[in-house]
Motif scaffolding. Structure first.
Motif, PDB file in Angstrom:
ATOM      1  N   SER A   1      47.334  66.346  56.248  1.00 45.51           N
ATOM      2  CA  SER A   1      46.616  65.109  55.890  1.00 45.51           C
ATOM      3  C   SER A   1      45.449  65.354  54.948  1.00 45.51           C
ATOM      4  N   ASN A   2      45.245  66.582  54.526  1.00 46.10           N
ATOM      5  CA  ASN A   2      44.183  66.930  53.589  1.00 46.10           C
ATOM      6  C   ASN A   2      44.700  66.816  52.160  1.00 46.10           C
ATOM      7  N   ALA A   3      44.216  65.820  51.434  1.00 48.33           N
ATOM      8  CA  ALA A   3      44.705  65.573  50.078  1.00 48.33           C
ATOM      9  C   ALA A   3      44.393  66.721  49.119  1.00 48.33           C
ATOM     10  N   LYS A   4      43.440  67.590  49.481  1.00 46.99           N
ATOM     11  CA  LYS A   4      43.082  68.707  48.617  1.00 46.99           C
ATOM     12  C   LYS A   4      43.925  69.949  48.876  1.00 46.99           C
ATOM     13  N   SER A   5      44.870  69.865  49.799  1.00 44.79           N
ATOM     14  CA  SER A   5      45.733  71.015  50.081  1.00 44.79           C
ATOM     15  C   SER A   5      46.504  71.418  48.826  1.00 44.79           C
TER      16      SER A   5
ATOM     17  N   GLY B   1      61.291  60.240  57.843  1.00 45.87           N
ATOM     18  CA  GLY B   1      60.559  59.160  58.489  1.00 45.87           C
ATOM     19  C   GLY B   1      60.739  57.820  57.791  1.00 45.87           C
ATOM     20  N   ASP B   2      59.988  56.839  58.276  1.00 43.22           N
ATOM     21  CA  ASP B   2      59.992  55.495  57.701  1.00 43.22           C
ATOM     22  C   ASP B   2      58.650  55.245  57.033  1.00 43.22           C
ATOM     23  N   ALA B   3      58.675  54.888  55.770  1.00 45.51           N
ATOM     24  CA  ALA B   3      57.435  54.651  55.034  1.00 45.51           C
ATOM     25  C   ALA B   3      56.883  53.269  55.370  1.00 45.51           C
ATOM     26  N   PRO B   4      55.630  53.188  55.823  1.00 45.41           N
ATOM     27  CA  PRO B   4      55.016  51.872  56.083  1.00 45.41           C
ATOM     28  C   PRO B   4      54.940  51.035  54.816  1.00 45.41           C
ATOM     29  N   PRO B   5      54.985  49.717  54.919  1.00 46.20           N
ATOM     30  CA  PRO B   5      54.907  48.858  53.737  1.00 46.20           C
ATOM     31  C   PRO B   5      53.642  49.131  52.922  1.00 46.20           C
ATOM     32  N   GLY B   6      53.791  49.165  51.616  1.00 45.85           N
ATOM     33  CA  GLY B   6      52.648  49.341  50.735  1.00 45.85           C
ATOM     34  C   GLY B   6      52.131  50.758  50.614  1.00 45.85           C
ATOM     35  N   LEU B   7      52.784  51.703  51.273  1.00 41.32           N
ATOM     36  CA  LEU B   7      52.279  53.079  51.253  1.00 41.32           C
ATOM     37  C   LEU B   7      52.223  53.632  49.833  1.00 41.32           C
ATOM     38  N   GLY B   8      53.246  53.365  49.034  1.00 41.02           N
ATOM     39  CA  GLY B   8      53.284  53.909  47.685  1.00 41.02           C
ATOM     40  C   GLY B   8      52.309  53.263  46.723  1.00 41.02           C
ATOM     41  N   LEU B   9      51.713  52.145  47.117  1.00 39.56           N
ATOM     42  CA  LEU B   9      50.785  51.434  46.237  1.00 39.56           C
ATOM     43  C   LEU B   9      49.349  51.921  46.388  1.00 39.56           C
ATOM     44  N   GLU B  10      49.087  52.744  47.383  1.00 42.11           N
ATOM     45  CA  GLU B  10      47.746  53.287  47.579  1.00 42.11           C
ATOM     46  C   GLU B  10      47.518  54.461  46.624  1.00 42.11           C
TER      47      GLU B  10
ATOM     48  N   GLN C   1      44.556  58.257  49.535  1.00 40.29           N
ATOM     49  CA  GLN C   1      44.691  57.295  50.624  1.00 40.29           C
ATOM     50  C   GLN C   1      46.042  57.432  51.316  1.00 40.29           C
ATOM     51  N   ALA C   2      47.104  57.576  50.517  1.00 43.93           N
ATOM     52  CA  ALA C   2      48.442  57.688  51.085  1.00 43.93           C
ATOM     53  C   ALA C   2      48.581  58.954  51.923  1.00 43.93           C
ATOM     54  N   ILE C   3      47.969  60.051  51.461  1.00 44.98           N
ATOM     55  CA  ILE C   3      48.033  61.309  52.210  1.00 44.98           C
ATOM     56  C   ILE C   3      47.259  61.197  53.513  1.00 44.98           C
ATOM     57  N   ARG C   4      46.078  60.585  53.470  1.00 42.12           N
ATOM     58  CA  ARG C   4      45.308  60.412  54.704  1.00 42.12           C
ATOM     59  C   ARG C   4      46.059  59.536  55.706  1.00 42.12           C
ATOM     60  N   ARG C   5      46.797  58.580  55.207  1.00 36.99           N
ATOM     61  CA  ARG C   5      47.520  57.653  56.076  1.00 36.99           C
ATOM     62  C   ARG C   5      48.821  58.240  56.617  1.00 36.99           C
ATOM     63  N   ALA C   6      49.565  58.970  55.752  1.00 41.78           N
ATOM     64  CA  ALA C   6      50.898  59.424  56.171  1.00 41.78           C
ATOM     65  C   ALA C   6      51.238  60.834  55.701  1.00 41.78           C
ATOM     66  N   ALA C   7      50.216  61.655  55.426  1.00 48.15           N
ATOM     67  CA  ALA C   7      50.406  63.070  55.091  1.00 48.15           C
ATOM     68  C   ALA C   7      51.417  63.244  53.948  1.00 48.15           C
ATOM     69  N   ASP C   8      52.398  64.133  54.121  1.00 49.08           N
ATOM     70  CA  ASP C   8      53.341  64.452  53.059  1.00 49.08           C
ATOM     71  C   ASP C   8      54.209  63.258  52.679  1.00 49.08           C
ATOM     72  N   LEU C   9      54.557  62.428  53.650  1.00 44.71           N
ATOM     73  CA  LEU C   9      55.318  61.216  53.342  1.00 44.71           C
ATOM     74  C   LEU C   9      54.506  60.288  52.428  1.00 44.71           C
ATOM     75  N   GLY C  10      53.217  60.173  52.688  1.00 45.04           N
ATOM     76  CA  GLY C  10      52.361  59.349  51.848  1.00 45.04           C
ATOM     77  C   GLY C  10      52.321  59.847  50.420  1.00 45.04           C
ATOM     78  N   PHE C  11      52.234  61.165  50.257  1.00 48.91           N
ATOM     79  CA  PHE C  11      52.201  61.722  48.907  1.00 48.91           C
ATOM     80  C   PHE C  11      53.506  61.442  48.167  1.00 48.91           C
ATOM     81  N   ILE C  12      54.642  61.646  48.839  1.00 50.86           N
ATOM     82  CA  ILE C  12      55.939  61.427  48.208  1.00 50.86           C
ATOM     83  C   ILE C  12      56.111  59.958  47.847  1.00 50.86           C
ATOM     84  N   ALA C  13      55.666  59.056  48.737  1.00 55.11           N
ATOM     85  CA  ALA C  13      55.759  57.618  48.461  1.00 55.11           C
ATOM     86  C   ALA C  13      54.943  57.257  47.213  1.00 55.11           C
ATOM     87  N   HIS C  14      53.747  57.819  47.110  1.00 58.64           N
ATOM     88  CA  HIS C  14      52.893  57.565  45.945  1.00 58.64           C
ATOM     89  C   HIS C  14      53.557  58.091  44.676  1.00 58.64           C
ATOM     90  N   TYR C  15      54.098  59.301  44.730  1.00 62.98           N
ATOM     91  CA  TYR C  15      54.726  59.899  43.552  1.00 62.98           C
ATOM     92  C   TYR C  15      55.914  59.057  43.093  1.00 62.98           C
TER      93      TYR C  15
END
Length: 349
Positions: free
Chosen positions: A124-128, A150-159, A163-177
């Protein structure tokens, strides 16, 4: 891998296991040739009926499928790599090459097809530095499709990425990308109702109930806030477990029912001070929750392999983001699956 899966998996496997690797179907030379006109006519008809129905049994990673041979057999049985249809045991993945990589990256290329599988840590550390390396891998792969865990929460990729990494770790990063690059983004994980049905086929209802609640409600963090967990418990029980098909015993309706069931299964008291996610780590042989974690992960691995096979038939460039344990577990199957795909590509030419 468990043999008890929702029938949907069998249908999916049939659709995707279109491997046309064939024997040459030679006729037994020891048979006597029939010389009479009637005999020749009968033999000709039999041969015409026989050839279209020639099949080759090709054991695949997700099951056994019989496929009709193509019109021009390639006679390349000797080219088929040795079958490795058994996943690597979760009890051995810590000793596998690449276990300590952050991330672990596997690359496969067959003709114009490219598959990049990224084994990630749930950080969950975005600086990793892991996220910088994932970016490099994805930029090089230029995927048209990203399959994720996993299942991406709605709007995850729009953060934002942080923010996405803090919310959903690696899934958040992939959703954003994926969102930033306009890439098709699809879960390769098993639906929870299918997972529950598969677990119930081999395990007692109480044990499945305790495992899912411990792993997905209490979680793996040390010193969890059990008061907050108890407050969230009724919603989790109804919306996550019961709604997805887990039969609920009346004694489990209240938090103390889970506590009693947990202590009966594990033989240890439920306390924040001694709580450890290690008890449902699939790579540890420490008790019934570890065993259930392995069973769950094997079910999810089948879903992942199915999604990869579908994705590689739909797109030329596919990337996968899944936890490193899963990637190491399926690696032997994945290697064999890609090699067989290469042979079938030759067969189609």
């Amino acid at each position: 891998m468990t043999a008890h899966l929702d029938p949907r998996f069998a249908r999916a496997c049939t659709l995707i296991q279109n491997e046309r690797v064939c024997a040459d179907g030679k006729i037994d030379p020891s048979r006597k040739i029939v010389k009479s006109p009637q005999g020749l006519f009968i033999a000709t008809i039999a041969l015409l009926l026989f050839l279209p129905s020639t099949v080759c049994a090709v054991p695949m990673a997700l099951g056994q499928v019989d496929e009709v041979c193509p019109r021009k057999p390639i006679g390349a049985v000797d080219k088929i790599p040795p079958l490795k249809d058994v996943s690597r045991s979760y009890l051995t993945v810590r000793n596998a090459p690449g276990f300590h990589a952050e991330p672990l990256i596997l690359k496969h290329t067959v003709g114009d097809k490219r598959l990049t599988v990224i084994g990630t840590r749930h950080i969950s550390n975005a600086k990793s530095p892991m996220y910088r390396l994932i970016t490099v891998a994805l930029d090089a792969a230029r995927p048209e499709l990203i399959l994720h865990e996993g299942d991406a929460p709605p709007g995850l990729g729009l953060e934002t990425a942080s923010q996405a990494i803090r919310r959903a770790a690696d899934l958040g990063f992939i959703a954003h990308y994926a969102s930033q690059h306009g890439i098709v983004f699809r879960s390769a994980d098993v639906p929870i109702n299918t997972e529950i049905a598969a677990l119930l086929a081999d395990h007692a209802t109480r044990d499945v109930f305790v495992f899912l609640t411990a792993q997905r409600l209490v979680g793996s963090a040390s010193h969890p806030d059990l008061s907050a967990t108890a407050a969230a418990y009724p919603t989790f029980l109804g919306d996550y477990l019961q709604r997805n098909g887990l039969p609920i015993d009346p004694s489990w309706r209240k938090w103390k029912g889970f506590v009693s069931a947990y202590e009966a299964l594990t033989g240890r008291p439920l306390a924040s001070s001694t709580w450890s996610g290690r008890q449902f780590d699939p790579t540890v042989n420490g008790g019934p929750l570890n065993e259930l974690a392995r069973a769950s992960d094997r079910i999810r691995d089948q879903s992942l392999l199915t999604a990869i096979r579908h994705g590689w038939h739909e797109y030329s460039r596919v990337a996968v983001q899944f936890g490193v344990y899963h990637v190491l577990a399926i690696e032997p199957i994945l290697d064999n699956m890609v090699s067989r795909f290469a042979v079938t590509q030759d067969c189609a030419q």
